[in-house]
Design an enzyme around this catalytic site. Structure first.
Site, short mmCIF file in Angstrom:
data_model
loop_
_atom_site.label_atom_id
_atom_site.label_comp_id
_atom_site.label_asym_id
_atom_site.label_seq_id
_atom_site.Cartn_x
_atom_site.Cartn_y
_atom_site.Cartn_z
N GLY A 157 26.43 20.81 -40.21
CA GLY A 157 26.33 21.15 -41.63
C GLY A 157 25.63 20.00 -42.32
N GLY A 183 24.59 19.85 -45.37
CA GLY A 183 24.64 20.06 -46.82
C GLY A 183 25.04 18.79 -47.56
N ASN A 184 25.76 18.99 -48.66
CA ASN A 184 26.11 17.83 -49.48
C ASN A 184 27.01 16.84 -48.75
OD1 ASN A 184 24.64 18.62 -51.72
ND2 ASN A 184 26.30 19.87 -52.54
N ARG A 213 33.56 25.72 -52.43
CA ARG A 213 34.10 26.64 -53.43
C ARG A 213 33.33 26.56 -54.74
NH1 ARG A 213 39.79 24.28 -55.56
NH2 ARG A 213 39.55 22.12 -54.88
N ASN A 247 34.65 31.04 -43.87
CA ASN A 247 34.56 29.77 -43.13
C ASN A 247 35.23 29.83 -41.75
OD1 ASN A 247 32.97 28.66 -45.04
ND2 ASN A 247 34.49 27.26 -45.90
N SER A 288 35.56 21.24 -43.28
CA SER A 288 35.40 22.54 -43.93
C SER A 288 36.75 23.05 -44.44
CB SER A 288 34.83 23.56 -42.93
OG SER A 288 33.75 23.01 -42.22
N ASN A 289 36.70 23.77 -45.53
CA ASN A 289 37.91 24.31 -46.15
C ASN A 289 38.09 25.80 -45.87
OD1 ASN A 289 39.38 22.27 -47.55
ND2 ASN A 289 37.63 22.04 -48.92
N HIS A 317 46.12 20.41 -47.53
CA HIS A 317 45.06 20.04 -48.48
C HIS A 317 44.93 21.17 -49.50
CE1 HIS A 317 41.51 18.06 -49.87
NE2 HIS A 317 40.65 18.93 -49.41
N1 APR Z 1 26.33 26.11 -38.47
C1 APR Z 1 25.88 24.97 -39.03
N2 APR Z 1 25.82 24.77 -40.34
C2 APR Z 1 26.21 25.76 -41.14
C3 APR Z 1 26.70 26.98 -40.64
C4 APR Z 1 26.74 27.14 -39.24
N3 APR Z 1 27.18 28.26 -38.69
N4 APR Z 1 27.01 27.77 -41.70
C5 APR Z 1 26.73 27.08 -42.81
N5 APR Z 1 26.25 25.86 -42.47
C6 APR Z 1 25.77 24.81 -43.34
C7 APR Z 1 25.02 25.34 -44.56
O1 APR Z 1 23.73 25.81 -44.22
C8 APR Z 1 25.01 24.12 -45.45
O2 APR Z 1 23.86 23.31 -45.24
O3 APR Z 1 26.82 24.05 -43.90
C9 APR Z 1 26.27 23.34 -45.01
C10 APR Z 1 27.31 23.25 -46.10
O4 APR Z 1 26.81 22.45 -47.10
P1 APR Z 1 27.11 22.69 -48.65
O5 APR Z 1 26.87 24.12 -48.98
O6 APR Z 1 26.36 21.65 -49.41
O7 APR Z 1 28.68 22.45 -48.75
P2 APR Z 1 29.46 21.03 -48.80
O8 APR Z 1 29.68 20.66 -50.20
O9 APR Z 1 28.81 20.08 -47.88
O10 APR Z 1 30.88 21.48 -48.21
C11 APR Z 1 31.03 21.89 -46.87
O11 APR Z 1 33.30 21.15 -46.67
O12 APR Z 1 34.87 20.31 -48.21
C12 APR Z 1 34.39 21.44 -47.56
O13 APR Z 1 34.87 23.17 -49.15
C13 APR Z 1 33.84 22.47 -48.52
O14 APR Z 1 33.90 24.20 -46.88
C14 APR Z 1 33.05 23.32 -47.58
C15 APR Z 1 32.46 22.29 -46.60
#
Ligand code: APR
Length: 322
Positions: free
Chosen positions: A10, A12-13, A85, A98, A122-123, A178
């Site tokens: 992942g 992302g952020n 979320r 998720n 992840s949550n 959590h």
């Molecule tokens: N495999 C790999 N990456 C994935 C998959 C997957 N099957 N599905 C989604 N992703 C990636 C998305 O493409 C995205 O880049 O996971 C990343 C999530 O990043 P954000 O949307 O920015 O979310 P973020 O704020 O990083 O939070 C991620 O952590 O704290 C928890 O609640 C939050 O469940 C969330 C997770």
């Protein structure tokens, strides 16, 4: 000496910030993985962070992509894949989507990094650790959830703001899931050894407890998405404890049966809940027992019930998780 290898799933952020912080602390080489549609983001973030190295002066390699073969040989895999979320949602609202994402990711971890320690971010966290444990088939000491490190950091930060003192001097403990019924523990909170109740009135302590419990939601309301700096900081604290074998005591979502009375005398019926653990190169090396008052135990039991309910939803959605 071989550098540690840390994969972050992942990009992302949270994943991006984890990768940056792991590199800045030189904890090891980093692999960022995302879905094929986001391969460019994973590659781009890895390249962007790698370009900080001459300025920030760290030596490690960063790569990104969508092919799980790249995670082979990882010492630690951090799972941040999933949707965050939105305002009005609780962490539990994410369970349907998720669970499937985390299951798919963990099948790849089982295949490509069978000797890794897995940290879930992840949550809804406590249920996602359970999914990861069931899917990887790893020993429960090697599957750990990041929640307490973040929640306790929020609690400490809010107390320090009220006290006008350094956060470094505020130590605290927190138990449970959590979720909104996590259990910050003022009885185990002190400022350089001074019990918190000698420094702040009860109503102010309660205000900080409540703010810690709602800390994630407060940020979701402000930003329209969930937090990433503090969640990443909590995660990287755990990565550091593992790759440097620091034996730190950090509240983490760890598998409990008899511990804390989560499933006393019911082998195999345990749950992952937030408890203080010794975290080192073997993962959860020990769950640290503490003596709770009746009120504290009742709050923990309530939080454990919420986790059990959530895991029940996962089992309904995915009977193979039973
Ligand atoms: N495999 C790999 N990456 C994935 C998959 C997957 N099957 N599905 C989604 N992703 C990636 C998305 O493409 C995205 O880049 O996971 C990343 C999530 O990043 P954000 O949307 O920015 O979310 P973020 O704020 O990083 O939070 C991620 O952590 O704290 C928890 O609640 C939050 O469940 C969330 C997770």
């Amino acid at each position: 000496m071989r550098r540690a290898k840390i994969s972050v799933i992942g990009a992302g952020n949270i994943g991006g910030e984890c990768a940056r912080s792991i590199a800045m602390k030189e904890l090891g080489d980093v692999v960022l993985i995302d879905i094929p549609e986001k391969e460019g983001v994973a590659k781009g973030k890895a390249l962007d962070i790698a370009s900080c190295a001459p300025i920030e002066r760290f030596d490690c390699t960063l790569t990104g992509g969508s092919n799980y073969e790249a995670i082979a040989g990882s010492d630690v895999v951090v799972v941040t894949a999933g949707v965050p979320r939105k305002p009005g949602q609780s962490r539990d609202d994410l369970v349907g989507i998720n669970s499937g994402i985390v299951k798919g990711v963990c099948e790849n971890i089982r295949k490509h990094a069978p000797n890794s320690i897995v940290i879930l971010v992840s949550n809804p966290l406590d249920a996602m650790v359970y999914v990861a444990w069931k899917t990887t088939g790893f020993h429960h000491s090697k599957v750990i959830g990041q929640a307490g490190a973040l929640d306790v950091a929020r609690f400490r930060a809010f107390l320090a703001m009220k006290l006008g003192c350094s956060v470094e001097d505020v130590t605290a403990l927190l138990l449970g899931g959590h979720g909104d019924d996590m259990v910050p523990l003022p009885n185990f909170t002190s400022v350089h050894g001074i019990p918190i109740r000698q420094l702040l009135p009860e109503n102010v302590i309660t205000e900080c407890v409540d703010r810690a419990k709602q800390g994630g939601g407060e940020i979701v309301k402000l930003m329209g998405t969930s937090a990433w700096y503090a969640p990443s900081a909590g995660t990287v604290q755990m990565v550091e404890a593992i790759v440097r074998d620091k034996k730190r005591i950090i509240p983490c979502a760890a598998y409990c049966e008899d511990e804390y009375g989560v499933a006393t005398g019911q082998p195999g019926k345990g749950l992952f809940v937030g408890v203080p653990v010794v975290l080192g190169s073997k993962g959860v090396e020990k769950i640290v027992p503490i003596t709770l008052t009746g009120d504290e135990k009742a709050l923990l039991d309530k939080s454990v019930s919420s986790v059990r309910e959530l895991v029940g939803i996962v089992k309904k959605l995915m009977p193979e998780m039973a």
